[in-house]
Design an enzyme around this catalytic site. Sequence first.
Site, PDB file in Angstrom:
ATOM      1  N   ASN A   1     -59.680 -17.083 -24.748  1.00 46.12           N
ATOM      2  CA  ASN A   1     -59.406 -18.517 -24.646  1.00 46.12           C
ATOM      3  C   ASN A   1     -60.172 -19.083 -23.461  1.00 46.12           C
ATOM      4  OD1 ASN A   1     -58.076 -21.055 -25.130  1.00 46.12           O
ATOM      5  ND2 ASN A   1     -56.775 -20.626 -23.354  1.00 46.12           N
TER       6      ASN A   1
ATOM      7  N   HIS B   1     -60.069 -22.231 -20.615  1.00 48.86           N
ATOM      8  CA  HIS B   1     -59.146 -23.204 -20.037  1.00 48.86           C
ATOM      9  C   HIS B   1     -59.859 -23.948 -18.900  1.00 48.86           C
ATOM     10  CE1 HIS B   1     -55.311 -24.987 -19.060  1.00 48.86           C
ATOM     11  NE2 HIS B   1     -55.594 -24.755 -17.792  1.00 48.86           N
TER      12      HIS B   1
ATOM     13  N   GLU C   1     -67.980 -24.704 -18.860  1.00 49.01           N
ATOM     14  CA  GLU C   1     -67.251 -24.035 -19.948  1.00 49.01           C
ATOM     15  C   GLU C   1     -68.235 -23.512 -20.982  1.00 49.01           C
ATOM     16  OE1 GLU C   1     -63.905 -26.021 -21.746  1.00 49.01           O
ATOM     17  OE2 GLU C   1     -63.604 -27.278 -20.004  1.00 49.01           O
TER      18      GLU C   1
HETATM   19  C1  GRF Z   1     -61.780 -27.662 -23.347  1.00 49.58           C
HETATM   20  O1  GRF Z   1     -61.663 -28.357 -22.130  1.00 49.58           O
HETATM   21  C2  GRF Z   1     -61.137 -26.299 -23.255  1.00 49.58           C
HETATM   22  O2  GRF Z   1     -61.259 -25.731 -21.986  1.00 49.58           O
HETATM   23  C3  GRF Z   1     -59.695 -26.598 -23.560  1.00 49.58           C
HETATM   24  O3  GRF Z   1     -59.729 -27.587 -24.544  1.00 49.58           O
HETATM   25  C4  GRF Z   1     -60.949 -28.317 -24.452  1.00 49.58           C
HETATM   26  C5  GRF Z   1     -61.620 -28.226 -25.777  1.00 49.58           C
HETATM   27  O4  GRF Z   1     -62.802 -28.970 -25.859  1.00 49.58           O
HETATM   28  N1  GRF Z   1     -59.003 -25.387 -23.960  1.00 49.58           N
HETATM   29  P1  GRF Z   1     -63.783 -28.768 -27.080  1.00 49.58           P
HETATM   30  O5  GRF Z   1     -62.951 -29.003 -28.348  1.00 49.58           O
HETATM   31  O6  GRF Z   1     -64.314 -27.368 -27.025  1.00 49.58           O
HETATM   32  O7  GRF Z   1     -64.852 -29.802 -26.921  1.00 49.58           O
END
Ligand code: GRF
Length: 200
Positions: free
Chosen positions: A106, A108, A173
Amino acid sequence: MKKLGILLSGRGSNFEAIAESVRVGRIEAEIALVISNRPNAKGLETARKLGLKAECIPSAGLEREEYDRLTAARMKQEGVDLVCLAGFMRLLSAWFVEQYPQRILNIHPSLLPSFPGLEAQRQAIEHGVRYSGCTVHFVDEKLDAGPILTQAVVEVFDDDTEATLAARILEHEHRIYTEAIQIALSGRYRIEGRRVVRLS
Ligand code: GRF
């Protein structure tokens, strides 16, 4: 070739970053299946445009484990090796976690264990931390809690809003999710307690 299964609920930008890494060979795997629990998730549409197998399994009205049995069955039919949660807005049941031990990741948007749960970027700003970031971790049945694979640090500026901080974190991310998937697929790590120890 190893197979990835993606679970998402919305925008799907992390999924898109993973798909791009697969396309250029940064991730040596294929995306076997994308599942959304929400029919109108943009990520589902993107997956279809990319020619991937993309399905909606609506979660409304289903018990947690009842839902997880449906998604796990599809993942197994497609031979998924590693499940990647990419903005999947549901907690997984212990049953699902047992089906894929240490094979669910996951992402986050905070430096866990700070600010688990919803609106992590808002929590960071309201708490007044000078640095936040993002974390990719193995999933267990607790919220945002399993052993940590990768993190990236992002500075919080005085004039940041939830939106500006979220946008800066998101860039990281997209990068660290690929790194984490590569580590997980390589198998070159050992989990000692909560620590993921990399092996050379
Ligand atoms: C991201 O900020 C992720 O870290 C969190 O939810 C958001 C999802 O964004 N778990 P996306 O759908 O990948 O654009």
